[in-house]
Scaffold this active site. Structure first.
Site, PDB file in Angstrom:
ATOM      1  N   LYS A 256       2.162  -3.348   7.208  1.00 57.99           N
ATOM      2  CA  LYS A 256       2.439  -3.554   5.781  1.00 57.99           C
ATOM      3  C   LYS A 256       3.887  -3.161   5.466  1.00 57.99           C
ATOM      4  O   LYS A 256       4.564  -3.841   4.689  1.00 57.99           O
ATOM      5  CB  LYS A 256       1.473  -2.727   4.907  1.00 57.99           C
ATOM      6  CG  LYS A 256       0.032  -3.172   4.944  1.00 57.99           C
ATOM      7  CD  LYS A 256      -0.200  -4.571   4.397  1.00 57.99           C
ATOM      8  CE  LYS A 256      -0.036  -4.678   2.908  1.00 57.99           C
ATOM      9  NZ  LYS A 256      -0.443  -6.036   2.414  1.00 57.99           N
TER      10      LYS A 256
ATOM     11  N   THR B 280       0.812  -1.216   0.000  1.00 53.94           N
ATOM     12  CA  THR B 280       0.000   0.000   0.000  1.00 53.94           C
ATOM     13  C   THR B 280       0.850   1.273   0.000  1.00 53.94           C
ATOM     14  O   THR B 280       1.993   1.264   0.488  1.00 53.94           O
ATOM     15  CB  THR B 280      -0.903   0.003   1.258  1.00 53.94           C
ATOM     16  OG1 THR B 280      -1.523   1.268   1.397  1.00 53.94           O
ATOM     17  CG2 THR B 280      -0.111  -0.263   2.530  1.00 53.94           C
ATOM     18  N   ASP B 281       0.263   2.360  -0.482  1.00 51.97           N
ATOM     19  CA  ASP B 281       0.948   3.663  -0.412  1.00 51.97           C
ATOM     20  C   ASP B 281       1.014   4.176   1.021  1.00 51.97           C
ATOM     21  O   ASP B 281       1.745   5.119   1.318  1.00 51.97           O
ATOM     22  CB  ASP B 281       0.254   4.693  -1.325  1.00 51.97           C
ATOM     23  CG  ASP B 281      -1.223   4.911  -1.021  1.00 51.97           C
ATOM     24  OD1 ASP B 281      -1.757   4.289  -0.077  1.00 51.97           O
ATOM     25  OD2 ASP B 281      -1.859   5.713  -1.746  1.00 51.97           O
ATOM     26  N   GLU B 282       0.231   3.552   1.918  1.00 48.45           N
ATOM     27  CA  GLU B 282       0.178   4.060   3.297  1.00 48.45           C
ATOM     28  C   GLU B 282       1.499   3.867   4.032  1.00 48.45           C
ATOM     29  O   GLU B 282       1.723   4.474   5.077  1.00 48.45           O
ATOM     30  CB  GLU B 282      -0.987   3.411   4.056  1.00 48.45           C
ATOM     31  CG  GLU B 282      -2.295   3.658   3.341  1.00 48.45           C
ATOM     32  CD  GLU B 282      -3.535   3.338   4.161  1.00 48.45           C
ATOM     33  OE1 GLU B 282      -3.472   3.349   5.389  1.00 48.45           O
ATOM     34  OE2 GLU B 282      -4.577   3.078   3.535  1.00 48.45           O
TER      35      GLU B 282
ATOM     36  N   TYR C 230      -1.915  -0.502  10.856  1.00 53.42           N
ATOM     37  CA  TYR C 230      -2.058  -1.196   9.565  1.00 53.42           C
ATOM     38  C   TYR C 230      -0.868  -0.893   8.664  1.00 53.42           C
ATOM     39  O   TYR C 230      -0.201  -1.797   8.142  1.00 53.42           O
ATOM     40  CB  TYR C 230      -3.369  -0.777   8.874  1.00 53.42           C
ATOM     41  CG  TYR C 230      -3.394  -1.086   7.387  1.00 53.42           C
ATOM     42  CD1 TYR C 230      -3.395  -2.399   6.938  1.00 53.42           C
ATOM     43  CD2 TYR C 230      -3.389  -0.054   6.434  1.00 53.42           C
ATOM     44  CE1 TYR C 230      -3.389  -2.689   5.566  1.00 53.42           C
ATOM     45  CE2 TYR C 230      -3.393  -0.336   5.074  1.00 53.42           C
ATOM     46  CZ  TYR C 230      -3.389  -1.653   4.647  1.00 53.42           C
ATOM     47  OH  TYR C 230      -3.373  -1.936   3.298  1.00 53.42           O
TER      48      TYR C 230
HETATM   49  P1  NAD Z   1      -9.709  -7.480   1.963  1.00 50.57           P
HETATM   50  O1  NAD Z   1      -9.713  -7.139   3.424  1.00 50.57           O
HETATM   51  O2  NAD Z   1     -10.914  -7.210   1.148  1.00 50.57           O
HETATM   52  O3  NAD Z   1      -9.357  -9.046   1.787  1.00 50.57           O
HETATM   53  C1  NAD Z   1      -8.356  -9.683   2.521  1.00 50.57           C
HETATM   54  C2  NAD Z   1      -8.480 -11.182   2.256  1.00 50.57           C
HETATM   55  O4  NAD Z   1      -7.424 -11.839   2.979  1.00 50.57           O
HETATM   56  C3  NAD Z   1      -9.792 -11.795   2.738  1.00 50.57           C
HETATM   57  O5  NAD Z   1     -10.311 -12.659   1.773  1.00 50.57           O
HETATM   58  C4  NAD Z   1      -9.395 -12.561   3.992  1.00 50.57           C
HETATM   59  O6  NAD Z   1     -10.223 -13.688   4.249  1.00 50.57           O
HETATM   60  C5  NAD Z   1      -7.971 -12.970   3.651  1.00 50.57           C
HETATM   61  N1  NAD Z   1      -7.151 -13.232   4.842  1.00 50.57           N
HETATM   62  C6  NAD Z   1      -7.012 -12.452   5.929  1.00 50.57           C
HETATM   63  N2  NAD Z   1      -6.188 -13.049   6.822  1.00 50.57           N
HETATM   64  C7  NAD Z   1      -5.794 -14.224   6.266  1.00 50.57           C
HETATM   65  C8  NAD Z   1      -4.930 -15.265   6.690  1.00 50.57           C
HETATM   66  N3  NAD Z   1      -4.304 -15.229   7.870  1.00 50.57           N
HETATM   67  N4  NAD Z   1      -4.738 -16.313   5.858  1.00 50.57           N
HETATM   68  C9  NAD Z   1      -5.362 -16.377   4.650  1.00 50.57           C
HETATM   69  N5  NAD Z   1      -6.202 -15.423   4.219  1.00 50.57           N
HETATM   70  C10 NAD Z   1      -6.408 -14.349   5.010  1.00 50.57           C
HETATM   71  O7  NAD Z   1      -8.440  -6.748   1.382  1.00 50.57           O
HETATM   72  P2  NAD Z   1      -8.251  -6.014  -0.016  1.00 50.57           P
HETATM   73  O8  NAD Z   1      -8.829  -4.662   0.068  1.00 50.57           O
HETATM   74  O9  NAD Z   1      -8.663  -6.929  -1.101  1.00 50.57           O
HETATM   75  O10 NAD Z   1      -6.657  -5.827  -0.028  1.00 50.57           O
HETATM   76  C11 NAD Z   1      -5.820  -6.830  -0.604  1.00 50.57           C
HETATM   77  C12 NAD Z   1      -4.379  -6.416  -0.404  1.00 50.57           C
HETATM   78  O11 NAD Z   1      -4.159  -5.139  -1.016  1.00 50.57           O
HETATM   79  C13 NAD Z   1      -3.983  -6.253   1.060  1.00 50.57           C
HETATM   80  O12 NAD Z   1      -2.688  -6.769   1.223  1.00 50.57           O
HETATM   81  C14 NAD Z   1      -4.010  -4.749   1.281  1.00 50.57           C
HETATM   82  O13 NAD Z   1      -3.075  -4.372   2.283  1.00 50.57           O
HETATM   83  C15 NAD Z   1      -3.601  -4.230  -0.079  1.00 50.57           C
HETATM   84  N6  NAD Z   1      -4.112  -2.897  -0.400  1.00 50.57           N
HETATM   85  C16 NAD Z   1      -5.460  -2.659  -0.447  1.00 50.57           C
HETATM   86  C17 NAD Z   1      -5.924  -1.392  -0.798  1.00 50.57           C
HETATM   87  C18 NAD Z   1      -7.398  -1.088  -0.934  1.00 50.57           C
HETATM   88  O14 NAD Z   1      -7.752   0.021  -1.332  1.00 50.57           O
HETATM   89  N7  NAD Z   1      -8.306  -2.015  -0.654  1.00 50.57           N
HETATM   90  C19 NAD Z   1      -5.015  -0.355  -1.051  1.00 50.57           C
HETATM   91  C20 NAD Z   1      -3.655  -0.639  -0.948  1.00 50.57           C
HETATM   92  C21 NAD Z   1      -3.217  -1.913  -0.657  1.00 50.57           C
HETATM   93  P1  TYD Z   2     -10.659   4.049   3.821  1.00 52.98           P
HETATM   94  O1  TYD Z   2     -11.610   3.652   2.748  1.00 52.98           O
HETATM   95  O2  TYD Z   2     -10.795   3.392   5.149  1.00 52.98           O
HETATM   96  O3  TYD Z   2      -9.196   3.861   3.239  1.00 52.98           O
HETATM   97  P2  TYD Z   2      -7.765   4.340   3.856  1.00 52.98           P
HETATM   98  O4  TYD Z   2      -7.913   4.801   5.243  1.00 52.98           O
HETATM   99  O5  TYD Z   2      -6.995   3.071   3.778  1.00 52.98           O
HETATM  100  O6  TYD Z   2      -7.290   5.406   2.937  1.00 52.98           O
HETATM  101  O7  TYD Z   2     -10.767   5.611   4.055  1.00 52.98           O
HETATM  102  C1  TYD Z   2     -10.534   6.529   3.002  1.00 52.98           C
HETATM  103  C2  TYD Z   2     -10.705   7.942   3.540  1.00 52.98           C
HETATM  104  O8  TYD Z   2     -12.071   8.112   3.918  1.00 52.98           O
HETATM  105  C3  TYD Z   2      -9.890   8.225   4.798  1.00 52.98           C
HETATM  106  O9  TYD Z   2      -9.451   9.589   4.759  1.00 52.98           O
HETATM  107  C4  TYD Z   2     -10.873   8.063   5.925  1.00 52.98           C
HETATM  108  C5  TYD Z   2     -12.195   8.478   5.290  1.00 52.98           C
HETATM  109  N1  TYD Z   2     -13.386   7.785   5.825  1.00 52.98           N
HETATM  110  C6  TYD Z   2     -14.477   8.556   6.218  1.00 52.98           C
HETATM  111  O10 TYD Z   2     -14.470   9.800   6.127  1.00 52.98           O
HETATM  112  N2  TYD Z   2     -15.584   7.909   6.702  1.00 52.98           N
HETATM  113  C7  TYD Z   2     -15.640   6.553   6.836  1.00 52.98           C
HETATM  114  O11 TYD Z   2     -16.677   6.030   7.332  1.00 52.98           O
HETATM  115  C8  TYD Z   2     -14.514   5.771   6.409  1.00 52.98           C
HETATM  116  C9  TYD Z   2     -14.527   4.272   6.530  1.00 52.98           C
HETATM  117  C10 TYD Z   2     -13.402   6.443   5.908  1.00 52.98           C
END
Ligand code: NAD
Ligand code: TYD
Length: 376
Positions: free
Chosen positions: A168, A138-140, A164
């Site tokens: 990561k 992630t960019d975080e 989080y």
């Molecule tokens: P998500 O939370 O939707 O899905 C996570 C999946 O991992 C789920 O299916 C869960 O059952 C599985 N999981 C969790 N713990 C596990 C374990 N111990 N063993 C096996 N499976 C397990 O997440 P996402 O949004 O699809 O994100 C996927 C990846 O991308 C993550 O690594 C996250 O850090 C990264 N990422 C996500 C975003 C975003 O915007 N969603 C942005 C940047 C990076």
């Molecule tokens: P989120 O979707 O949780 O992603 P991330 O924190 O990983 O960037 O949140 C995106 C932005 O939206 C973040 O600035 C927090 C804000 N946010 C709200 O304002 N209300 C909400 O209920 C949630 C879940 C997030």
């Protein structure tokens, strides 16, 4: 390591029942008709088999298991002779990491290390050859940017602010170390905020859409002016495919959408799309009677500014020039049309897939929402 094209071979996908993982599995099987995928997923609250519904069982195997179970991972690597592993499995929600950081250390750090140990044992010691470990991050990890600062590059300092992000960042370091120390062919992609189908309604975009439709408040943290770089999940998945096929081992690539928007802008887009959809389609009113648009009002009336996260990051933005140059990546889903058009399509996906999101906002989800928002 000889060149490889894992796009035409078997893949192990961890976390493939989650949001991005499921979108990746779908895209990969569609674009690469001869390949097969094994999904390893623990099906935590975030994993959902419905995300993989409709896929050909001969090409997509599902194994319920934990990435921390190193013997299980070794057994899968030995049995299936994968050429690559794409690692999505994680605890992924910042709010949850604030309420309970331990699981983030367990899953994101210990879990990633378990996969690395298995890959080292089977891929380097037992069956040396062309294998690739792709870590999705992630960019975080870079922390927060001032509004006027240039976007994060791959050389920006790693300064995670939430548990989080810290977990990561730690996993990214481990992946890199396994490349440097043990010669594992590993790459890392750090992406920005994804949006698209199958995202659990605890993240901003689907949460706001679902709350509009249910007539529940739209919580905006702080002043709602936090900036994120919004990336369509299909673009992200495409970038992963490119990096798998042609990324350089040991390298990190930033994958963004070049779409910086505040949470308030995102909210306005969602409200406007839903209000207009109800004007165009009278049947929506009977489907979602509690939505303000069902009675000719606007969902804007549901907006509630609530207390911000402690340590909230103000802005993320990614410089994607390295991925453009070295992988040929460009954010295609929005190329040639306005971001708004791609975003509206996502809103419409949730409007028409209520069976999907209703199935994931049951008891446990409600308890979590109550806990997360109770003191805001
Ligand atoms: P998500 O939370 O939707 O899905 C996570 C999946 O991992 C789920 O299916 C869960 O059952 C599985 N999981 C969790 N713990 C596990 C374990 N111990 N063993 C096996 N499976 C397990 O997440 P996402 O949004 O699809 O994100 C996927 C990846 O991308 C993550 O690594 C996250 O850090 C990264 N990422 C996500 C975003 C975003 O915007 N969603 C942005 C940047 C990076
Ligand atoms: P989120 O979707 O949780 O992603 P991330 O924190 O990983 O960037 O949140 C995106 C932005 O939206 C973040 O600035 C927090 C804000 N946010 C709200 O304002 N209300 C909400 O209920 C949630 C879940 C997030």
């Amino acid at each position: 390591m000889r060149p490889m094209n894992p796009l035409h071979t078997n893949l192990l996908v961890t976390g493939g029942a989650g949001f991005i993982g499921a979108n990746f599995v779908r895209a990969h099987l569609e674009s690469s008709p001869t390949s097969r995928v094994v999904v390893l997923d623990a099906l935590t609250y975030a994993g959902n088999l419905a995300n993989l519904e409709g896929l050909d069982a001969n090409r997509c195997d599902f194994v319920r298991g934990d990435i921390r179970d190193t013997p299980l991972v070794c057994e899968l690597l030995r049995r299936h002779h994968f050429r690559a592993l794409v690692h999505f499995a994680a605890e992924s929600h910042v709010d949850r990491s604030i309420l309970g950081p331990d699981l983030f250390v367990e899953t994101n750090i210990v879990g990633t290390h378990s996969l690395l140990k298995a890959a080292r044992l089977v891929w380097i010691e037992e069956e040396p050859g062309a294998h690739r470990f792709h870590h999705v991050s992630t960019d975080e990890v870079y922390g927060s940017l001032e509004l006027s600062a240039p976007a994060f590059s791959e050389l920006s300092p790693v300064r995670p602010n939430s548990p989080y992000a810290a977990s990561k960042a730690a996993s990214d370091h481990l992946v890199r170390a396994y490349h440097e120390t043990f010669g594992l062919d590993a790459i890392i992609t750090n992406c920005s905020n994804n949006y698209g189908p199958y995202q659990l309604p605890e993240k901003l975009v689907p949460l706001l859409i679902v709350n509009c439709l249910l007539g529940e408040r739209l919580p905006l943290y702080g002043d709602g002016l936090h900036v994120r770089d919004w990336l369509h999940v299909q673009d992200h998945c495409h970038a992963i495919s490119l990096a798998l096929a042609s990324g350089t081992a040991g390298e990190t690539y930033n994958i963004g959408g070049e779409n910086e928007r505040t949470s308030l802008e995102i909210l306005r887009l969602i409200v406007s799309e839903i209000d207009h959809a109800f004007e165009r389609e009278p049947l929506l009113a009977s489907k979602y009677p509690n939505c303000p648009s069902a009675s000719g009002r606007s969902c804007a009336e549901l907006v509630a500014f609530v207390r911000d996260r402690p340590g909230a990051d103000r802005r993320y933005a990614l410089d994607i020039s390295k991925a453009r140059r070295e992988l040929g990546y460009a954010p295609r889903a929005v190329a040639g049309r306005a971001f708004e058009a791609a975003f509206r399509e996502t809103v419409r996906w949730y409007l028409t897939h209520d069976a999907w999101w209703k199935s994931v906002i049951g008891g446990q989800y409600r308890e979590w929402v109550a806990l997360n928002y109770e003191n805001r």
